[in-house]
Design a protein around this motif. Structure first.
Motif, PDB file in Angstrom:
ATOM      1  N   LYS A   8      -7.795  12.526  -3.253  1.00  0.00           N
ATOM      2  CA  LYS A   8      -8.957  11.751  -3.713  1.00  0.00           C
ATOM      3  C   LYS A   8      -9.305  12.077  -5.162  1.00  0.00           C
ATOM      4  N   ARG A   9      -9.364  13.363  -5.488  1.00  0.00           N
ATOM      5  CA  ARG A   9      -9.721  13.747  -6.863  1.00  0.00           C
ATOM      6  C   ARG A   9      -8.713  13.226  -7.875  1.00  0.00           C
ATOM      7  N   ILE A  10      -7.448  13.342  -7.536  1.00  0.00           N
ATOM      8  CA  ILE A  10      -6.416  12.892  -8.467  1.00  0.00           C
ATOM      9  C   ILE A  10      -6.428  11.369  -8.564  1.00  0.00           C
ATOM     10  N   ARG A  11      -6.605  10.698  -7.438  1.00  0.00           N
ATOM     11  CA  ARG A  11      -6.672   9.228  -7.443  1.00  0.00           C
ATOM     12  C   ARG A  11      -7.830   8.757  -8.319  1.00  0.00           C
ATOM     13  N   LEU A  12      -8.989   9.379  -8.182  1.00  0.00           N
ATOM     14  CA  LEU A  12     -10.140   9.008  -9.015  1.00  0.00           C
ATOM     15  C   LEU A  12      -9.884   9.323 -10.483  1.00  0.00           C
ATOM     16  N   GLU A  20      -4.745   0.431  -4.022  1.00  0.00           N
ATOM     17  CA  GLU A  20      -3.647   0.504  -4.998  1.00  0.00           C
ATOM     18  C   GLU A  20      -2.691   1.645  -4.659  1.00  0.00           C
ATOM     19  N   LEU A  21      -3.260   2.812  -4.355  1.00  0.00           N
ATOM     20  CA  LEU A  21      -2.419   3.955  -4.016  1.00  0.00           C
ATOM     21  C   LEU A  21      -1.633   3.664  -2.739  1.00  0.00           C
ATOM     22  N   GLY A  26       3.845   2.309  -0.241  1.00  0.00           N
ATOM     23  CA  GLY A  26       4.559   1.485   0.721  1.00  0.00           C
ATOM     24  C   GLY A  26       3.766   0.933   1.880  1.00  0.00           C
ATOM     25  N   PHE A  27       2.476   1.187   1.950  1.00  0.00           N
ATOM     26  CA  PHE A  27       1.679   0.600   3.026  1.00  0.00           C
ATOM     27  C   PHE A  27       1.376  -0.844   2.664  1.00  0.00           C
ATOM     28  N   LYS A  52       5.897  10.803  -1.789  1.00  0.00           N
ATOM     29  CA  LYS A  52       5.584   9.458  -2.289  1.00  0.00           C
ATOM     30  C   LYS A  52       4.223   9.423  -2.983  1.00  0.00           C
ATOM     31  N   ILE A  53       3.242  10.080  -2.392  1.00  0.00           N
ATOM     32  CA  ILE A  53       1.904  10.105  -2.984  1.00  0.00           C
ATOM     33  C   ILE A  53       1.937  10.838  -4.324  1.00  0.00           C
TER      34      ILE A  53
END
Length: 193
Positions: A8-12, A20-21, A26-27, A52-53
């Motif tokens: 979450k922290r890195i995505r933000l 988007e993530l 691949g979802f 992948k993440i």
């Protein structure tokens, strides 16, 4: 810190939405929902999904994993995330342990992690920590320089956090390298204080 909170922290930090993530890894249906489950800790991604993440977030895989403090990489990751969770609790500096005399100081310095506590009963001299392991000292030296750059305003928090996310053994100076100009400048400024 759990893997979901790190995601979450890195995505933000990347200004990315859960959807988007999810799509990048691949979802297709429920992409945001699956990422939300990871971030909340309801689900834990399997090893292949972690890879992948990490790739989608453009970070080293070790930045997401629960650190193994039985190795140097895990020790550094633990320090990095502790620094993000509780800024200014641990500060790195470059100084010599009390048992070293100036005449014995060669070209190498020993990094120290010290507290920044200023309240009773902790308003005493900070405790020093150093290692007899040259590689750990090298890693802490590099960390001290980056922390110094951040705390003196030479780099932003975003750049400092990005450095921690991209950090790896390969990105670190070797313990046989001469001191960099940053380390020498840091030592000079500490000597003047």
């Amino acid at each position: 810190m759990k893997i979901g909170e790190k995601i979450k922290r890195i995505r933000l930090h990347r200004h990315m939405k859960q959807r988007e993530l999810g799509e990048l890894v691949g979802f297709t249906d429920g992409a945001a929902n699956r990422i939300a489950q990871y971030e909340s800790g309801f689900r834990v991604p399997k090893e292949d999904m972690v890879k992948k993440i990490a790739a989608a977030l453009q970070v080293e895989e070790c930045a997401l994993l629960e650190p193994d403090t039985g190795n140097l990489e895990g020790i550094m990751e633990t320090l990095f995330w502790l620094d993000e969770d509780m800024p200014d609790v641990l500060r790195c500096s470059l100084t010599m342990p009390l048992d070293k005399r100036p005449a014995e100081i060669g070209s190498a310095t020993v990094p120290v992690i010290q507290t920044n506590a200023k309240t009773v009963p902790f308003n005493t001299q900070p405790t020093m920590l150093w290692s007899e392991n040259d590689l750990l000292n090298c890693l802490l030296n590099t960390y001290a320089v980056m922390q110094y750059r951040y705390h003196t305003g030479k780099i932003t928090h975003e750049k400092y956090f990005e450095w921690k996310l991209q950090w790896s053994f390969g990105s670190t100076i070797t313990h046989s390298s001469p001191l960099s100009a940053d380390i020498e400048a840091l030592l000079q400024s500490e000597a003047e204080e």
